[in-house]
Motif scaffolding. Structure first.
Motif, short mmCIF file in Angstrom:
data_model
loop_
_atom_site.label_atom_id
_atom_site.label_comp_id
_atom_site.label_asym_id
_atom_site.label_seq_id
_atom_site.Cartn_x
_atom_site.Cartn_y
_atom_site.Cartn_z
N SER A 109 -8.54 -1.49 -4.21
CA SER A 109 -7.92 -1.69 -2.51
C SER A 109 -9.89 -2.11 -2.14
O SER A 109 -9.07 -2.97 -1.10
CB SER A 109 -7.72 -0.31 -1.53
OG SER A 109 -7.51 -0.83 -0.69
N THR A 112 -9.35 -5.81 -4.12
CA THR A 112 -8.30 -7.14 -4.20
C THR A 112 -8.52 -7.34 -2.20
O THR A 112 -7.59 -7.97 -2.41
CB THR A 112 -7.07 -6.00 -4.63
OG1 THR A 112 -6.73 -5.32 -3.63
CG2 THR A 112 -6.95 -5.75 -6.32
N THR A 113 -9.39 -6.36 -2.33
CA THR A 113 -9.79 -6.24 -0.50
C THR A 113 -7.91 -6.62 0.27
O THR A 113 -8.05 -7.29 1.36
CB THR A 113 -10.03 -8.62 -0.06
OG1 THR A 113 -8.58 -9.23 -0.47
CG2 THR A 113 -10.50 -9.03 -1.13
N THR A 114 -7.87 -5.04 -0.32
CA THR A 114 -6.33 -4.74 0.41
C THR A 114 -6.99 -4.09 2.19
O THR A 114 -7.04 -3.95 2.57
CB THR A 114 -5.53 -3.88 0.06
OG1 THR A 114 -5.20 -4.62 -1.31
CG2 THR A 114 -4.71 -2.97 0.55
N GLN A 137 -15.32 -4.97 -1.81
CA GLN A 137 -14.10 -6.06 -1.08
C GLN A 137 -15.07 -7.19 -0.68
O GLN A 137 -14.01 -8.70 -1.44
CB GLN A 137 -13.45 -5.19 -0.31
CG GLN A 137 -14.84 -5.90 1.19
CD GLN A 137 -13.93 -4.68 2.73
OE1 GLN A 137 -12.89 -4.81 2.50
NE2 GLN A 137 -14.86 -4.55 3.58
N THR A 321 -4.85 -10.98 6.74
CA THR A 321 -4.73 -10.05 6.26
C THR A 321 -6.09 -9.15 5.86
O THR A 321 -6.10 -7.95 5.09
CB THR A 321 -4.32 -10.95 4.29
OG1 THR A 321 -5.20 -10.79 3.93
CG2 THR A 321 -3.17 -11.74 3.93
N GLY A 355 -4.58 -13.30 1.87
CA GLY A 355 -3.20 -12.80 0.19
C GLY A 355 -1.75 -13.12 0.58
O GLY A 355 -2.26 -13.92 1.53
N ALA A 435 0.77 -3.95 0.14
CA ALA A 435 0.01 -3.68 -0.46
C ALA A 435 -0.19 -5.09 -1.22
O ALA A 435 -0.85 -5.49 -2.24
CB ALA A 435 0.75 -2.43 -1.46
N ASN A 438 -2.34 -7.75 0.39
CA ASN A 438 -3.33 -8.04 0.07
C ASN A 438 -4.15 -7.27 1.71
O ASN A 438 -5.17 -7.80 2.49
CB ASN A 438 -4.27 -8.18 -0.06
CG ASN A 438 -3.54 -8.87 -2.05
OD1 ASN A 438 -3.92 -9.43 -3.00
ND2 ASN A 438 -3.74 -7.46 -2.67
N MET A 466 -1.22 -3.74 -5.50
CA MET A 466 -2.65 -4.81 -5.01
C MET A 466 -3.18 -5.57 -5.87
O MET A 466 -3.36 -6.60 -5.76
CB MET A 466 -3.62 -3.56 -4.64
CG MET A 466 -3.10 -2.68 -3.53
SD MET A 466 -4.56 -1.45 -2.79
CE MET A 466 -4.67 -0.32 -3.75
N ARG A 470 -2.58 -10.02 -5.80
CA ARG A 470 -4.38 -10.53 -5.07
C ARG A 470 -4.87 -11.21 -6.52
O ARG A 470 -5.09 -12.32 -6.53
CB ARG A 470 -5.48 -9.38 -6.02
CG ARG A 470 -6.76 -10.07 -5.63
CD ARG A 470 -6.79 -10.73 -4.69
NE ARG A 470 -8.79 -11.04 -4.30
CZ ARG A 470 -9.28 -12.99 -5.12
NH1 ARG A 470 -7.88 -13.06 -6.11
NH2 ARG A 470 -9.77 -13.36 -5.45
#
Length: 487
Positions: A109, A112-114, A137, A321, A355, A435, A438, A466, A470
């Motif tokens: 997470s 993927t910069t979620t 991130q 995002t 994202g 997800a 992101n 995710m 990404r």
């Protein structure tokens, strides 16, 4: 042609070796603050560096100039998975997260910069671990491969394919003849902008540690915070305005930000995708503010400026995002839920840290749709789709349409999968969208981005989503097609 596995192994070794440096930085932060996380971070760094050296030695004889698109896609996908496997070690070794599923979810997470999390009490976490979360991130926003190419230019002829497989957007602008030169300049401007935002936040009520973490979080449009209440903890108009600015800039093309820093604002001002995105944000801010005043949903304050600021913060946070929060936006009613769903779909610009589908693709879809309507009355007319005054090829339009279709199909499929895992109708939709785009925050119980309570199998599926989002769908999905592995 056979896949050049030695090249992939050597690349993974180089990336793991470089990643060790970031773990050591987090360990230094832990040492400065006297936390009990110094040893877990150092042990993790030792394991990661050892694995990196071993992989590099195995692949040292790889022919770097016999690496094509397949090697690029496979290397990028494996990089994010392998880094997540090693990056979760500090959580597990230190006992801050007690199982592999949650530790892997937290790490991927971040990369993927979620910004979705399973940690219920951030306030109790040691400083080094929080800084490591932010570093994951921050790297993911720029791109792990881009950082590595900038610092370790040793990928030979395959570097172009690595760059294209990781960079977002329907086109990959290169303003220098070599990819390594582009990566160095983008990494430099990314670091400089992070330092500027850190300083600006530090001038407010944040201390240096929180300022650095939230600068990395907002510039990367990642969304991790150091506080349970996120940005609402400080209740500061100054902090919120700085972060709105940072999230906005983070969702624009990094290449154009680079030119703006050099004094060439014209390229940024004249970019059509940038103008569309800023107008898109402004439109939804106005609609949200009107809705809040109409329904009096933001009744916690009678301050007009504060209501406008909260609306602007949440709209920009979702559209970029980032996912930072200053208020419980789910309480704003189901009409804003619809706005949130739209903002989760079309997010940021191509070549940014955001994202989502990206405004550039949405712009092409809208322009192509309008042309089709015009052709109903003027069937013989030749109406090309133009972006920044240049006609877009039919092949590009086709790829954009396929991307959007696949994107929506994945959301619907994932929605069904999460419903089968017991999530409610709105929670399943929100989690699927957040997800793949992101974003981080969701709807229902997961509005804060904390998904601790969803089943373990759902967490693994969301982790896959995710990663897929990404790397913009095709890099990951293509690996699942049998034809990819044939000679």
């Amino acid at each position: 042609m056979k896949i050049n596995y030695l090249y992939i192994i050597k690349s993974l070794g180089s990336i793991l070796a470089l990643e060790t440096f970031f773990l050591l930085v987090a360990a230094f932060v832990a040492f400065v603050y006297g936390g009990d996380d110094v040893v877990p971070l150092l042990i993790s760094a030792g394991i990661m560096s050892g694995a990196g050296v071993i992989l590099f030695l195995i692949g040292r004889k790889a022919n770097e100039y016999q690496a094509g698109r397949r090697e690029g896609m496979l290397t990028v996908a494996l990089t994010w998975i392998v880094l997540s496997c090693f990056g979760m070690l500090p959580y597990l070794i230190g006992g801050y997260i007690n199982n592999v599923t949650d530790a892997f979810f937290e790490t991927i997470s971040g990369y993927t910069t979620t910004g979705a999390t399973i940690i219920n009490d951030l306030d109790s976490m040691p400083k080094g671990i929080l800084f490591w979360r932010s570093l994951t991130q921050w790297q993911g926003g720029m791109g792990v491969i881009v950082f590595t190419v900038a610092l370790l230019p040793m990928f030979g002829g395959g570097v172009s394919h690595l760059y294209d497989s990781e960079t977002t957007g329907f086109s990959h602008e290169r303003f220098r003849p070599r990819v390594t030169q582009v990566a160095k300049r983008l990494s430099g401007i990314y670091l400089a902008f992070t330092a500027i935002i850190t300083f600006l936040l530090w001038l407010g009520p944040m201390d240096l540690f929180d300022a650095a973490n939230h600068a990395m979080s907002s510039v990367s449009t990642g969304g991790f915070s150091t506080k349970n209440d996120s940005v609402a903890f400080w209740n500061s108009a100054y902090i919120e305005y700085v972060l709105i600015f940072s999230m906005c800039v983070g969702s624009l093309k990094l290449a154009l930000i680079y030119f703006a820093f050099k004094g060439n604002f014209k390229r940024l001002r004249n970019d059509e995708e940038t103008r569309w995105f800023l107008l898109y944000i402004l439109f939804f801010i106005v609609v949200t503010v009107a809705w809040l005043f109409y329904k009096n949903y933001d009744s916690s304050t009678d301050n007009v400026e504060e209501t406008i600021r909260r609306a602007a913060f949440q709209v920009v946070s979702l559209a970029s995002t980032t996912g930072l929060t200053v208020v419980d936006y789910v309480a704003w009613g189901q009409f804003f839920w619809l706005i949130a769903v739209v903002l989760m779909l079309v997010c940021g610009c191509g070549g940014s840290t955001s994202g989502g589908i990206k405004m550039g693709r949405a712009m092409i879809v809208v322009k192509n749709m309008m042309n089709e309507f015009r052709k109903q009355t003027h069937p013989a007319a030749v109406l090309p789709v133009r972006v920044n005054g240049r006609a877009i090829t039919q092949d590009t339009i086709h790829r954009v349409n396929v991307f959007v279709l696949v994107y929506l199909l994945i959301i619907v499929f994932s929605w069904a999968i999460l419903l089968m895992h017991g999530l409610s109708f709105d929670e399943a939709l929100g989690t699927a969208m957040t997800a793949i785009s992101n974003v981080g925050p969701s709807l229902g119980l997961f509005e804060s981005g904390n998904v601790y309570d969803i089943p373990a199998s759902a967490k693994w599926y969301v982790s896959f989503l995710m990663l897929t989002g990404r790397l913009e769908l095709f890099t990951v999905i293509t690996l699942l097609i049998p034809g990819f592995w044939r000679r």
